[in-house]
Design an enzyme around this catalytic site. Structure first.
Site, PDB file in Angstrom:
ATOM      1  N   LYS A   1     -10.561  20.495 103.343  1.00  0.00           N
ATOM      2  CA  LYS A   1     -11.479  19.356 103.472  1.00  0.00           C
ATOM      3  C   LYS A   1     -10.874  18.182 102.732  1.00  0.00           C
ATOM      4  CE  LYS A   1     -16.155  17.788 102.522  1.00  0.00           C
ATOM      5  NZ  LYS A   1     -17.515  18.176 102.157  1.00  0.00           N
TER       6      LYS A   1
ATOM      7  N   LYS B   1     -11.259  19.634 108.119  1.00  0.00           N
ATOM      8  CA  LYS B   1     -12.234  18.545 108.203  1.00  0.00           C
ATOM      9  C   LYS B   1     -11.696  17.298 107.527  1.00  0.00           C
ATOM     10  CE  LYS B   1     -16.722  17.352 106.434  1.00  0.00           C
ATOM     11  NZ  LYS B   1     -17.771  17.714 105.537  1.00  0.00           N
TER      12      LYS B   1
END
Ligand code: PBG
Length: 331
Positions: A203, A256
């Site tokens: 992330k 992400k």
């Protein structure tokens, strides 16, 4: 120059255009197929009942009370989307994010209600503290520092409370070190060995989360998330993060955001061969919506192209606010 001028001599045995001549021929050679079954649909659950409040920066996305969230999840299932990812807008926030592990809070209540609807909907819950802390950070803050190990304790409590409510998959998005293993042990110790973990493994610290922080009211009140989320410049580090989460017991790994990190998705899928999710985040959604609203791009075509690109890069699962809209176009 005349079109019948024969001075240009083409000697083509290969003509790529032969396979692009008609919808049918394009369809038989298409390499990447999108299906509603690839999607997970994020929902923002708030307090109250009968609430359906559009998020200013995300046209078509709503804050939903539990009853409305159930309706939305059932409608998504009817569109062919197998699961939802739940985020919470709690009634109260404090320094230690107590509402994240409150059994009566929106995510826990919505999880129970969606499971009770018995519509075969997969419930994935976001495990993080940023929506629940008064300072908006993903963990416990001591002397201005986001403390890792103490934060993991609270994240474990949160994941356990989601499992108790009936979550099928818990998805830690906090990027604290060691949380996947700690959550796995805690779930197993309590008889939740069947609850899966989808870790937000790679992330990045991204500007593309802007509209989400509006939707979930989770912007940090001071500082930023650079000490735990990844530097956008790194990909080898992403592979180490994924390897660690797999080692600790992650069942599904996530990259992400999606679109600026397609190379990361490709490498994660190629190197580990694990079920790989990509999060097509709020900013990626809102940019397309905003441009389409102005008539600058063809919204549905741009949406399908973006989602196809994420699949082509190697994602098995796409978490996207477009899930229902795209699913309806695909049927
Ligand atoms: C919680 C979390 C965030 C997102 C998912 N989980 C925000 C953040 O890290 O600031 C972003 C999702 C999106 O932008 O759509 N930590």
């Amino acid at each position: 120059m005349s079109t019948s001028d024969a001075s240009v001599r083409l000697d083509l045995t290969r003509r790529g255009r032969r396979l692009r001549r008609s919808p049918a021929i394009r369809s038989i050679v298409r390499e990447t197929r999108l299906s509603p079954e690839n999607f997970i649909y994020p929902l923002f659950v708030c307090e109250g009942s009968g609430v359906r409040r559009e998020v200013g920066s995300m046209p078509g996305v709503y804050n939903l009370s539990v009853d409305e969230a159930v309706k939305e999840a059932v409608a998504a299932r009817a569109d062919g989307v197998p699961g939802v990812l739940l985020f919470g807008l709690p009634a109260y926030k404090d320094e230690i994010g107590s509402s994240a592990y409150d059994a009566e809070a929106p995510v826990q209540a919505a999880t129970r209600a969606i499971k009770e609807a018995d519509a075969g909907i997969l419930v994935v819950t976001d495990v993080c503290l940023c929506e629940y802390t008064s300072h908006g950070h993903c963990g416990l803050v001591v002397d201005g520092e986001i403390r890792n190990d103490e934060s993991v304790e609270l994240l474990v409590k949160t994941a356990v409370s989601h499992a108790e409510a009936g979550a099928d998959i818990v998805a830690p998005s906090d990027m604290m070190d060691g949380r996947v293993g700690a959550i796995r042990h805690a779930l197993d110790d309590r008889g939740f060995e069947q609850v899966a973990i989808m870790s937000y493994a790679a992330k990045y610290c991204s500007a593309f989360y802007g509209p989400f922080r509006d939707a979930a009211d989770s912007a940090p009140k001071f500082g930023d998330r650079r000490t735990h989320q990844m530097d956008p410049a790194n990909v080898e580090e992403a592979l180490r993060e994924v390897a660690e989460d797999i080692e600790e017991g992650a069942d599904i790994v996530m990259v992400k955001p999606a679109l600026p990190y397609l190379d990361v998705i490709t490498r994660v899928k190629a190197e580990f061969g694990f079920p790989t999710a990509a999060y097509n985040v709020s900013g990626e959604y809102s940019m397309l919506k905003a441009a389409a609203e102005r008539g600058w791009i063809d919204g549905p075509r741009a949406m399908m192209e973006a989602l196809t690109g994420i699949r082509r890069a190697g994602a098995d699962i796409i978490i996207t606010y477009f899930a229902r809209e795209a699913a309806r176009l695909l049927r």
